[in-house]
Design an enzyme around this catalytic site. Structure first.
Site, short mmCIF file in Angstrom:
data_model
loop_
_atom_site.label_atom_id
_atom_site.label_comp_id
_atom_site.label_asym_id
_atom_site.label_seq_id
_atom_site.Cartn_x
_atom_site.Cartn_y
_atom_site.Cartn_z
N LEU A 534 0.83 -1.21 0.00
CA LEU A 534 0.00 0.00 0.00
C LEU A 534 0.86 1.25 0.00
O LEU A 534 0.43 2.30 -0.45
CB LEU A 534 -0.88 0.02 1.25
CG LEU A 534 -1.96 -1.05 1.32
CD1 LEU A 534 -2.49 -1.17 2.73
CD2 LEU A 534 -3.08 -0.74 0.34
N GLY A 535 2.04 1.13 0.51
CA GLY A 535 2.86 2.33 0.54
C GLY A 535 4.12 2.10 1.34
O GLY A 535 4.37 1.03 1.87
N GLN A 536 4.89 3.14 1.39
CA GLN A 536 6.18 3.06 2.02
C GLN A 536 6.47 4.38 2.70
O GLN A 536 6.17 5.44 2.16
CB GLN A 536 7.24 2.80 0.95
CG GLN A 536 8.65 2.82 1.47
CD GLN A 536 9.40 1.58 1.06
OE1 GLN A 536 9.09 0.98 0.05
NE2 GLN A 536 10.35 1.18 1.85
N GLY A 537 7.00 4.33 3.86
CA GLY A 537 7.34 5.57 4.53
C GLY A 537 8.62 5.40 5.30
O GLY A 537 9.30 4.38 5.19
N GLY A 538 8.94 6.41 6.07
CA GLY A 538 10.18 6.39 6.83
C GLY A 538 10.24 5.23 7.80
O GLY A 538 11.31 4.78 8.16
N GLY A 540 8.89 2.20 7.31
CA GLY A 540 8.86 0.88 6.69
C GLY A 540 7.76 0.83 5.65
O GLY A 540 7.25 1.86 5.22
N ASP A 653 3.78 14.64 14.03
CA ASP A 653 3.64 14.65 12.56
C ASP A 653 2.16 14.65 12.18
O ASP A 653 1.74 13.89 11.32
CB ASP A 653 4.38 13.48 11.93
CG ASP A 653 4.65 13.71 10.44
OD1 ASP A 653 4.53 14.87 9.99
OD2 ASP A 653 4.97 12.73 9.74
#
Ligand SMILES: *[C@@H]1O[C@H](CO)[C@@H](O)[C@H](O)[C@H]1NC(C)=O
Ligand SMILES: *[C@@H]1O[C@H](CO)[C@@H](O)[C@H](O)[C@H]1NC(C)=O
Ligand SMILES: *[C@@H]1O[C@H](CO)[C@@H](O)[C@H](O)[C@H]1NC(C)=O
Length: 847
Positions: A534-538, A540, A653
């Protein structure tokens, strides 16, 4: 069309008293019924007509088709474009000899014909679509047309017309510009479908490519992300062994729209505006330098928002550095490290226009994982992508030649992911390469991946939600995934102080948090397949997964750099799991095995607030009552984090993409525990690692690394103003003539025009006092001095009560560069010190 010699009064009389006497119009052309200069052939519903015309000042005459109901004569098709008549005395008729549709000049010489010659009783008629067809008199079936003008387009594509290829006849229909405004003869520019590889449409100038549309990705052309179907128009791309073509349809009979290629080499889509009687330009291409074919050469990426506009793909460097520095990117880039075929990896480029795809291989049945395998196994493969981006992506396209003509879009514009093969040594670090450009905006200096940053995509689908009561019924569906040792581990963990009533909890309850075993997770995510990502972020990557019971969950696989020991991690997770509030997303479970640290949340469909708020076609779904509900819900969730939960949590955030919406559009704050989970040295109120998202950070936090509940309040204020206005604070100055949203809101507020801030998409039914209250609260929350900002309990009170007294806000602290505190705070002075370019803080370029 009217005979110019007809005296005006006669004309008027005939028109008024006997319209049918203007029988200058025919409904059919046959051997006996011929069309001459004073006549027109009319379509049945009088949408289009065909007749003789002479453009502008020229003396040449042509047969053409134009709209009947549009006052401004707009010719959409020209028959004899390259064989004009010398005067208006031509005849269009059916040849008695062979049934062909022929145009004869005044001397009876053949000037143009449909080139049909098999005889029979044929007739020609004009249809309401604007199509002139030649058919057998007694056979009106479209399949049996002998000839049609839609197969021989001029410069205009009308709705229902096909741009493309018919394998049975070998015909490739394309549009070609006029030579000039007065000369419809074949011009220099064509827009033509290339059926090879991964089909796309090229705009050519005397055969050389000027611009390409990019291949069709299921939604639109890859290079035209703004092409979106609407209630009025839809786009069609057909690809099967019989034909490959592009076409569009209109769904409203009173709307006229056409696509043309003009004689100065641009594609234009026009829509007729009946009230002002003009064709309004709806879309055009090429529109900027990045639309110029191969602007940045081989392996170059063009980004119109950068200076210079060309960058190299990560792992590549400019081939000719000197030319590159002189802003000539046409020589492109070369690999820093050659591929060795065996150990190569891939770098992901997001929001791309796919490279030139004339030789691309496509398999619509493969998924992205198989695609990567296929690419890896073929040493000449340079990159791959999904061939269709609908429904999360499917199909496989593989580029085995150099990569040309890629373009960078912003996330808001669209584009799609493209994976480029790189030597393993060029793959580190994670940050995407940008040639040797030193563009500050794009250089992602991540001060510490520790917390808070770049959770953008990841957060889209991550939900800490479990149904009320699930915590009590620890033997629910999820607990079936427990592995035996989970109990042991949970039992042996230290007790976490809980606000809940201890007397009601057994020791086991106290420690309950379903522990999933790694194999279950692997199975549920199909081995963390790309298709489920679904996605990737800082923090993981996040995957969608389905448990055996059919429950959808989101699985967040934390990156290994969390810097936390297993024991600390367990404690933090349990702590987070205890935070339960209807405006916080909920943790369902976790998995800790070896190096792996995985969190499991319930998956929900409505994704994040930013996917509604900032999307043109979706923001209207957020009417004012919904927006107000979201503002209040987020306020309550944040209040809980700050004050009501036993463990004070500072989110750090908070932003639109971290607010998730349940099926009823109730807001839930996500990623609120990540700061703790990625903790370590984050417990002090001061950190050297400033993380967060540009546009939401409080000045004292951005500049000095000071964070507190009040820096969260600042982010909340930004969020409120975004929700009210439907505009992003970040990037605001680029699209509006104001420094940023906060300054804009403050300006309006000061002038007593605060209501003008409101997003028109939030509808007409709203309470002005509610809106005003929100704006005032928003402004109070973004005060420059932390002590001037209210705390969340005051915010909740102010939002919920008509009568709560509210202080007047002062200047917002919107500057990225902070004014020294001792400066006198007259408003003009303060605004002067706010310059957008003074970004001295290292920060993630988050959404
Ligand atoms: C079609 O378009 C006309 C003119 O724009 C508009 O007035 C009408 O409501 C539309 N009809 C439908 C069914 O959308
Ligand atoms: C062709 O279209 C482009 C883009 O809309 C426009 O700038 C240009 O003026 C047009 N040329 C003519 C001759 O209309
Ligand atoms: C690699 O891919 C190219 C292009 O699709 C193809 O022509 C070639 O045969 C492939 N090579 C192998 C070994 O499969």
């Amino acid at each position: 069309m009217w005979n110019n010699n007809t005296p005006h009064h006669l004309l008027l009389i005939s028109f008024i008293f006997c319209p049918f006497l203007t029988a200058a119009s025919l409904d059919l052309i046959s051997t006996t019924q011929i069309l001459t200069k004073d006549q027109v052939l009319l379509s049945p519903q009088a949408e289009f007509e065909l007749g003789f015309f002479s453009p502008g000042t020229s003396n040449a005459w042509y047969i053409g088709i134009w709209y009947k109901n549009i006052e401004l004569q707009t010719v959409v098709w020209v028959g004899n474009r390259d064989a004009p008549l010398r005067n208006s005395s031509g005849v269009l008729k059916i040849s008695a000899a062979n049934g062909d549709l022929v145009l004869l000049d005044d001397s009876g010489k053949l000037v143009w014909s449909a080139n049909y010659s098999s005889g029979g009783n044929t007739v020609a008629e004009l249809q309401d679509s604007g199509n002139l067809v030649l058919r057998l008199e007694n056979d009106a079936s479209p399949d049996n047309y002998l000839w049609q003008s839609f197969d021989q387009p001029t410069d205009t594509l009308l709705p229902g017309m096909k741009l493309g290829w018919d394998s049975k006849t070998g015909l490739n229909r394309y549009i070609n510009s006029w030579k000039s405004a007065d000369d419809p003869s074949s011009g220099d520019y064509s827009f033509k479908l290339d059926i090879y590889g991964f089909p796309e449409v090229y705009l050519t100038h005397r055969g050389a490519i000027d611009y390409r549309s990019g291949p069709w990705n299921g939604v639109g052309f890859s290079g035209v992300p703004e092409m979106k179907p609407s209630a009025i128009v839809s786009f069609l791309f057909k690809m099967n062994p019989d034909e490959v073509y592009y076409s569009f349809q209109l769904h409203n009979k009173s709307v006229y729209s056409r696509l043309t290629v003009n004689y100065s080499g641009a594609l234009q889509r026009f829509t007729w505006i009946p009230t002002s009687k003009i064709w309004s330009l709806f879309w055009y291409a090429p529109k900027d330098q990045c639309d110029v074919y191969k602007e940045c050469g081989l392996y170059g990426i063009c980004d119109p928002n950068m200076s210079p506009i060309c960058k190299c793909i990560k792992g590549f460097k400019p081939k000719n550095l000197q030319a590159w520095n002189l802003r000539d990117g046409s020589e492109g880039c070369v690999r820093i490290t050659d591929l060795d075929c065996g150990n190569d990896g891939f770098v992901t480029l997001n929001n791309m226009k796919l490279p030139d795809s004339g030789t691309t291989f496509v398999d619509p049945e493969m998924n992205l994982d198989q695609c990567q395998q296929l690419c890896k196994s073929n040493c000449s493969c340079q990159g791959y992508s999904n061939s269709n981006i609908t429904n999360g992506g499917s199909g496989c396209a593989i580029w085995a030649t150099g990569l040309y003509d890629m373009r960078q879009y912003t996330a808001a514009e669209g584009g799609q992911s493209f994976y480029v093969r790189l030597a393993a040594s060029d793959l580190e670090p994670v940050v995407l390469g940008h040639g040797n450009s030193s563009d500050k905006k794009r250089t992602l200096k991540i001060a510490g991946i520790a917390i808070g940053i770049g959770v953008l995509l990841a957060s889209l689908a991550v939900f800490f939600l479990w149904k009320k009561g699930k915590s009590k019924t620890s033997q629910g569906s999820i607990s079936e995934h427990r592995v035996p040792r989970s109990q042991d581990f949970l039992m042996s963990s230290p007790t976490i102080p809980s606000k809940r009533d201890h007397s009601k909890e057994t020791a086991a309850d106290e420690l309950e948090l379903p522990l999933f075993d790694f194999d279950t997770i692997v199975a549920a995510t199909e081995n963390f397949s790309q298709a489920n990502k679904l996605g990737q972020g800082g923090f993981g990557s996040v995957y969608r997964a389905m448990l055996v019971e059919g429950q959808d969950v989101a699985v967040k696989r934390l990156s290994k750099s969390s810097g936390q020991g297993t024991e600390e991690f367990k404690n933090e997770v349990k702590l987070i799991a205890r935070l339960q509030h209807r405006n916080l997303v909920r943790l369902l479970g976790c998995c800790i095995e070896m190096e792996e640290k995985i969190l499991i949340y319930e998956y929900m469909e409505n994704k994040s607030l930013d996917s509604f708020l900032f999307k043109k076609n979706k923001s209207a779904l957020l009417d004012w009552p919904r927006r107000f509900n979201i503002i209040c819900g987020v306020a309550r969730g944040l209040l809980y984090l700050h004050q009501d939960s036993r463990f004070r949590i500072i989110h750090r955030d908070l932003k639109a993409s971290n607010i998730l919406l349940d099926k009823d559009m109730n807001p839930k704050i996500s990623d609120f525990g990540m700061a703790r989970i990625f903790g370590g040295d984050q417990t002090e109120a001061n950190t050297k690692k400033v993380v967060g998202t540009y546009g939401y950070m409080a000045p004292e936090y951005a500049m000095d690394g000071l964070f507190s509940v009040k820096s969260d309040v600042f982010s909340f204020g930004v969020l409120v103003l975004e929700i009210v206005s439907g505009k992003k604070n970040r990037g605001f100055y680029q699209t509006n003539n104001h420094l940023n949203l906060l300054a804009y809101a403050w300006g309006l507020y000061r002038e007593g025009r605060a209501l003008e801030l409101m997003d028109a998409d939030s509808g007409k039914s709203y309470s002005a006092s509610e809106v005003m209250r929100c704006i005032q609260v928003g402004l109070l929350c973004v005060q420059e001095q932390a002590e001037d900002r209210p705390n969340m309990s005051t915010v909740v009170l102010m939002l919920s009560s008509e009568s709560a007294s509210m202080p007047q806000p002062k200047n917002p602290g919107f500057c990225l560069g902070r004014r020294p505190v001792e400066t006198d705070s007259s408003s003009s002075k303060q605004e002067e010190s706010c310059t957008v370019n003074q970004v001295t803080v290292t920060m993630m370029d988050g959404r």
